[in-house]
Write an enzyme that holds these catalytic residues in place. Structure first.
Site, short mmCIF file in Angstrom:
data_model
loop_
_atom_site.label_atom_id
_atom_site.label_comp_id
_atom_site.label_asym_id
_atom_site.label_seq_id
_atom_site.Cartn_x
_atom_site.Cartn_y
_atom_site.Cartn_z
N TYR A 50 0.69 -1.11 -0.01
CA TYR A 50 0.08 0.02 -0.03
C TYR A 50 0.91 1.35 -0.06
O TYR A 50 1.92 1.15 0.80
CB TYR A 50 -1.03 -0.14 1.05
CG TYR A 50 -2.43 -0.09 0.95
CD1 TYR A 50 -3.03 0.64 -0.13
CD2 TYR A 50 -2.88 -1.42 1.48
CE1 TYR A 50 -4.51 0.32 -0.46
CE2 TYR A 50 -4.25 -1.50 1.02
CZ TYR A 50 -5.11 -0.69 0.13
OH TYR A 50 -6.35 -0.65 -0.35
N GLU A 52 -0.34 4.65 -0.54
CA GLU A 52 -1.53 5.81 -0.87
C GLU A 52 -0.50 7.31 -0.61
O GLU A 52 0.13 7.38 0.21
CB GLU A 52 -2.64 5.88 -0.10
CG GLU A 52 -3.71 5.13 -0.61
CD GLU A 52 -4.80 4.54 0.50
OE1 GLU A 52 -4.46 4.26 1.52
OE2 GLU A 52 -6.05 4.74 -0.22
N ASP A 196 -6.36 13.40 -25.30
CA ASP A 196 -6.01 12.33 -24.98
C ASP A 196 -5.45 11.51 -26.00
O ASP A 196 -6.00 11.14 -27.07
CB ASP A 196 -7.48 11.52 -24.72
CG ASP A 196 -7.72 10.31 -24.38
OD1 ASP A 196 -6.53 9.51 -24.50
OD2 ASP A 196 -8.69 9.60 -23.97
N THR A 222 -3.30 6.13 -22.14
CA THR A 222 -2.83 4.72 -21.50
C THR A 222 -1.36 4.57 -21.91
O THR A 222 -0.71 5.25 -22.60
CB THR A 222 -3.84 3.78 -22.08
OG1 THR A 222 -3.67 4.05 -23.68
CG2 THR A 222 -5.23 4.17 -21.80
N LYS A 225 -1.01 0.73 -25.46
CA LYS A 225 -1.64 0.74 -26.68
C LYS A 225 -0.32 0.52 -27.32
O LYS A 225 0.43 -0.24 -27.50
CB LYS A 225 -2.60 1.59 -27.00
CG LYS A 225 -3.92 1.33 -26.26
CD LYS A 225 -4.90 2.48 -26.88
CE LYS A 225 -6.25 2.12 -26.04
NZ LYS A 225 -6.40 2.75 -24.78
N ARG A 231 -1.11 -2.49 -18.79
CA ARG A 231 -2.40 -1.92 -18.82
C ARG A 231 -2.49 -0.64 -17.55
O ARG A 231 -2.44 -0.83 -16.57
CB ARG A 231 -3.52 -2.90 -18.35
CG ARG A 231 -4.89 -2.42 -18.90
CD ARG A 231 -5.67 -3.80 -19.06
NE ARG A 231 -5.24 -4.34 -20.37
CZ ARG A 231 -5.82 -4.02 -21.46
NH1 ARG A 231 -6.66 -3.03 -21.61
NH2 ARG A 231 -5.46 -4.74 -22.47
N1 DSN Z 1 -10.85 0.20 -25.35
C1 DSN Z 1 -10.10 1.20 -26.04
C2 DSN Z 1 -10.01 1.10 -27.40
O1 DSN Z 1 -10.06 -0.20 -27.93
O2 DSN Z 1 -9.76 1.75 -28.27
C3 DSN Z 1 -10.29 2.48 -25.55
O3 DSN Z 1 -10.55 2.47 -24.16
#
Ligand code: DSN
Length: 409
Positions: A50, A52, A196, A222, A225, A231
């Site tokens: 933990y 925080e 974003d 994120t 990707k 993730r």
């Molecule tokens: N689920 C993601 C995507 O496939 O682009 C977006 O959150």
């Protein structure tokens, strides 16, 4: 006791998923394969801790090592994107966006984002997400004929809506975004601009896409990707006051204990992305998408915007007289994984759609190149011409398996 001996159901399920990932062609534009090093960090004992708070300002003892790995993650991601401040704690892109909104707006304030059915994301103001529930959310779309963002139209809508926050960025847009045009629109309205970059983070980090750092007030992304990490999410800004607000919005605003094993894995991802070969990888991702898109075009697949200049393409299937759902299911039988996706002007519900979205991030990580892209496009064409022909799908699945075996993960 190890997993195999303690929980056979989960062990078997993971083994089967590993097999699926190995022997299928992963064309989902938001997926990728992480390195062994990233898997090791995220599967580490850091999950037990933990922590925080933030490095050197924790609400728990015993955070010496956690502080180190979180600081590495912060410093590396700042270097990677050339940003002054970073928060590496968001559990996901949606939570990064939630904190970004909360840093600059209050519930009930007006926000403006790209609509879900024109390539935006749920968290950009969809009525079924927190963003449309807590905020007065409005949207802009893309031009139905060209499939492109029409910046004049966005300005017109923004003048009517007078948003406190403009969100730009997408889940399914195959072209580059002009962050400067969004900045001009936000400036005219006195609005905050959030970019974003979840999908294009790898392209931005390597200079293959205009960077919103120094243009948008807040940048969210994120890490899993095109950035090819674990993730999770990240928030960046160059504004010190906003950085403080962002930190408060993440903790204690929307999250509790940070996932420190994931944060360590993010640090590994950022180190990998700082290596010169990551730039080469992204160049191949974009090059492969161009070949895939061009070959699909030769088979009369209707690509939204006419092609792609990033890592993804959106196929409008209306000329083929099949739905996104039908194509997704048929491709899966052939060992090719995609997701159905709405296309501009789509009259089918999101559970059916008239299109599919494809991407080259994952198959490029495997080392596939132009020859494979051409054959994949041919196979997709065969699938489209043989919907319902399970024998043909089984033949293709065998070929896909053989192709995948040549490019181990
Ligand atoms: N689920 C993601 C995507 O496939 O682009 C977006 O959150």
């Amino acid at each position: 006791m190890n997993l195999k001996n303690s929980d056979k159901e989960i062990f078997d399920s993971i083994a089967a998923e590993k097999d699926r990932q190995f022997y299928n062609l992963e064309l989902i534009a938001s997926e990728n394969y992480v390195s062994e090093a990233i898997l090791e960090a995220q599967g580490s004992v850091l999950t037990n801790k933990y922590a925080e708070g933030y490095p050197q300002k924790r609400y728990y003892g015993g955070c010496r090592e956690i502080d180190k790995s979180e600081t590495y993650a912060i410093e590396r991601v700042k270097k990677l994107f050339g940003a002054r401040f970073a928060n590496v704690q968001p559990h996901s892109g949606s939570q990064a966006n939630m904190a970004a909104y909360l840093a600059v707006a209050k519930p009930g304030d007006r926000i403006l984002g790209q609509s879900l059915n024109s390539g935006g994301h749920l968290s950009h103001g969809s009525k079924v997400s927190f963003s449309g529930i807590f905020f007065d959310a409005h949207s802009y779309g893309v031009n139905e004929k060209s499939g492109l963002i029409d910046y004049e139209e966005v300005l017109k809508i923004a003048r009517e809506v007078k948003p406190k926050v403009i969100m730009c960025g997408f889940s399914a847009y195959p072209r580059q975004i002009d962050f400067l045009s969004f900045r001009r629109i936000a400036d005219e309205l006195g609005a905050y601009l959030i970019a974003d970059i979840a999908h294009i983070a790898g392209l931005v980090a390597t200079g293959f896409h205009q960077s919103p750092i120094g243009i948008a007030d807040i940048i969210t992304t994120t890490t899993h990707k095109t950035l090819r990490g674990p993730r999770g999410g990240v928030i960046l800004t160059n504004d010190e006051k906003l950085a403080e607000k962002i930190d408060k919005a993440i903790f204690p605003g929307v999250q509790g204990g940070p996932l420190e094993h994931i944060i360590a894995a993010k640090a590994v991802c950022f180190r990998e992305a700082l290596e010169p070969n990551f730039k080469e990888y992204i160049a191949h991702v974009i090059g492969n998408m161009r070949v895939l898109a061009d070959t699909l075009d030769c088979f009369d697949f209707d690509l939204v915007t006419g092609g792609s200049d990033n890592h993804l393409a959106l196929i409008d299937l209306r000329n083929k007289k099949i739905s996104g759902l039908e194509f997704e299911c048929a491709l899966e039988k052939a060992g090719i994984t995609v997701n159905k996706n709405s296309v501009p002007g789509d009259d089918k519900p999101a559970t059916v759609t008239s299109g599919v979205r494809i991407g080259t991030a994952a198959i490029t990580t495997r080392g596939m190149g132009p020859a494979e892209m051409q054959r994949i496009a041919e196979m997709m064409n065969i699938v489209a011409d043989h919907i319902g022909d399970d024998k043909k799908m089984a033949e293709l699945k065998k070929e896909v398996r053989e192709m995948c075996a040549k490019f181990p993960i």
